[in-house]
Design a protein around this motif. Structure first.
Motif, PDB file in Angstrom:
ATOM      1  N   UNK A 117      -6.336  17.670 -10.641  1.00  0.00           N
ATOM      2  CA  UNK A 117      -6.284  19.115 -10.496  1.00  0.00           C
ATOM      3  C   UNK A 117      -6.422  19.470  -9.020  1.00  0.00           C
ATOM      4  N   UNK A 118      -5.572  20.400  -8.558  1.00  0.00           N
ATOM      5  CA  UNK A 118      -5.623  20.837  -7.181  1.00  0.00           C
ATOM      6  C   UNK A 118      -4.650  20.073  -6.296  1.00  0.00           C
ATOM      7  N   UNK A 119      -4.726  20.351  -5.002  1.00  0.00           N
ATOM      8  CA  UNK A 119      -3.882  19.671  -4.031  1.00  0.00           C
ATOM      9  C   UNK A 119      -4.699  19.411  -2.773  1.00  0.00           C
ATOM     10  N   UNK A 120      -4.040  18.931  -1.725  1.00  0.00           N
ATOM     11  CA  UNK A 120      -4.728  18.654  -0.487  1.00  0.00           C
ATOM     12  C   UNK A 120      -4.966  17.166  -0.280  1.00  0.00           C
ATOM     13  N   UNK A 121      -5.462  16.771   0.885  1.00  0.00           N
ATOM     14  CA  UNK A 121      -5.602  15.353   1.231  1.00  0.00           C
ATOM     15  C   UNK A 121      -6.579  14.586   0.338  1.00  0.00           C
ATOM     16  N   UNK A 122      -7.472  15.263  -0.359  1.00  0.00           N
ATOM     17  CA  UNK A 122      -8.404  14.561  -1.241  1.00  0.00           C
ATOM     18  C   UNK A 122      -7.734  14.004  -2.483  1.00  0.00           C
ATOM     19  N   UNK A 123      -6.624  14.606  -2.889  1.00  0.00           N
ATOM     20  CA  UNK A 123      -5.948  14.154  -4.114  1.00  0.00           C
ATOM     21  C   UNK A 123      -4.509  13.725  -3.861  1.00  0.00           C
ATOM     22  N   UNK A 124      -3.878  14.229  -2.806  1.00  0.00           N
ATOM     23  CA  UNK A 124      -2.525  13.779  -2.461  1.00  0.00           C
ATOM     24  C   UNK A 124      -2.617  12.489  -1.637  1.00  0.00           C
ATOM     25  N   UNK A 125      -1.460  11.917  -1.295  1.00  0.00           N
ATOM     26  CA  UNK A 125      -1.454  10.681  -0.500  1.00  0.00           C
ATOM     27  C   UNK A 125      -2.081  10.892   0.869  1.00  0.00           C
ATOM     28  N   UNK A 126      -1.861  12.064   1.456  1.00  0.00           N
ATOM     29  CA  UNK A 126      -2.455  12.395   2.746  1.00  0.00           C
ATOM     30  C   UNK A 126      -2.470  13.895   2.936  1.00  0.00           C
ATOM     31  N   UNK A 159       0.832  -1.210   0.000  1.00  0.00           N
ATOM     32  CA  UNK A 159       0.000   0.000   0.000  1.00  0.00           C
ATOM     33  C   UNK A 159       0.864   1.257   0.000  1.00  0.00           C
ATOM     34  N   UNK A 160       1.667   1.403  -1.038  1.00  0.00           N
ATOM     35  CA  UNK A 160       2.536   2.568  -1.175  1.00  0.00           C
ATOM     36  C   UNK A 160       1.872   3.639  -2.035  1.00  0.00           C
ATOM     37  N   UNK A 161       2.052   4.877  -1.629  1.00  0.00           N
ATOM     38  CA  UNK A 161       1.557   6.020  -2.387  1.00  0.00           C
ATOM     39  C   UNK A 161       2.629   7.093  -2.412  1.00  0.00           C
ATOM     40  N   UNK A 162       2.809   7.725  -3.564  1.00  0.00           N
ATOM     41  CA  UNK A 162       3.726   8.862  -3.701  1.00  0.00           C
ATOM     42  C   UNK A 162       2.998   9.975  -4.439  1.00  0.00           C
ATOM     43  N   UNK A 163       3.101  11.184  -3.936  1.00  0.00           N
ATOM     44  CA  UNK A 163       2.443  12.311  -4.602  1.00  0.00           C
ATOM     45  C   UNK A 163       3.323  13.543  -4.556  1.00  0.00           C
ATOM     46  N   UNK A 164       3.217  14.349  -5.606  1.00  0.00           N
ATOM     47  CA  UNK A 164       3.931  15.617  -5.673  1.00  0.00           C
ATOM     48  C   UNK A 164       3.024  16.639  -6.351  1.00  0.00           C
ATOM     49  N   UNK A 165       3.053  17.856  -5.851  1.00  0.00           N
ATOM     50  CA  UNK A 165       2.212  18.931  -6.379  1.00  0.00           C
ATOM     51  C   UNK A 165       3.064  19.860  -7.234  1.00  0.00           C
ATOM     52  N   UNK A 166       2.577  20.161  -8.436  1.00  0.00           N
ATOM     53  CA  UNK A 166       3.290  21.031  -9.366  1.00  0.00           C
ATOM     54  C   UNK A 166       2.385  22.176  -9.792  1.00  0.00           C
ATOM     55  N   UNK A 167       2.946  23.380  -9.830  1.00  0.00           N
ATOM     56  CA  UNK A 167       2.211  24.532 -10.351  1.00  0.00           C
ATOM     57  C   UNK A 167       2.362  24.568 -11.872  1.00  0.00           C
TER      58      UNK A 167
END
Length: 217
Positions: free
Chosen positions: A208-217, A95-103
């Protein structure tokens, strides 16, 4: 949670740019001398989040170090940042998740999210390095030594201290263990490298967007 990977030409171009970078993150150390890359490449100006439901690793060591990278995504200035370097000879992750937010110009913030090791699938790594700035987890260590010199972490446990000695103080504080088990791990990191990184059930999506709803946490 709606993926924004569909749509016009700009989104397709963005995906074409980002997908190779995901593959590079997943297998950046393949074919290189053990530990060499962990000390040599400049990291981007972005932290990323990693979450693991369960990690079981052998040949564990951890010590402080410096990570050189760019000040930001828009600057060519390089800076050094303190990190906690965690290493494993081998590790299995579920159960691995990786997320990064880009502008992204004209679109705003976009989250690239990668998942693997769900259900019966597993993520397996050899000679794994994690350059961490923050970690939360429940941890169990087997045969742990706390307070060993960083340069000696490979004497009995298989740690990697001497292989990244240009980033650490050789006699500084470190710890090592035969085995480390982390559950419910949440971390922020600047870099992850591995000799091999096998990701079962790999999935990648753009949101689209960021935050816990779309990132890993």
């Amino acid at each position: 949670m709606e993926s924004m990977a569909r749509g016009g030409t700009r989104w397709k171009r963005f995906a074409l740019v980002m997908v190779p970078s995901v593959a590079a993150t997943a297998a950046i150390g393949v074919g290189l001398a053990q530990g060499a890359l962990a000390a040599s490449f400049a990291v981007s100006g972005q932290e990323f989040k990693v979450e693991a439901g369960h990690l079981e690793g052998y040949g564990f060591a951890q010590y402080g170090g410096l990570n050189e990278g760019y000040e930001s995504t828009t600057s060519d200035k390089k800076v050094k940042r303190p990190v906690a370097i965690s290493t494993f000879e081998t590790a299995t992750i579920n159960d691995m998740c990786q997320s990064v937010v880009t502008d992204v110009p004209l679109f705003g913030k976009v989250t690239m999210k990668l998942t693997a090791g769900e259900g019966a699938s597993e993520v397996k790594a050899k000679n794994l390095y994690l350059d961490i700035s923050n970690l939360e987890a429940d941890a169990t260590f087997t045969n742990i030594d706390i307070g060993v010199a960083a340069k000696d972490t490979d004497v009995r446990r298989g740690g990697k201290g001497p292989e990244v000695k240009d980033r650490i103080l050789p006699n500084s504080f470190a710890q090592q263990a035969d085995k480390a088990v982390l559950t419910g791990a949440k971390q922020k990191a600047w870099a992850t490298t591995a000799g091999t990184f096998t990701l079962g059930g790999l999935k990648m999506a753009l949101h689209k967007g960021d935050g816990p709803d779309v990132e890993c946490y």
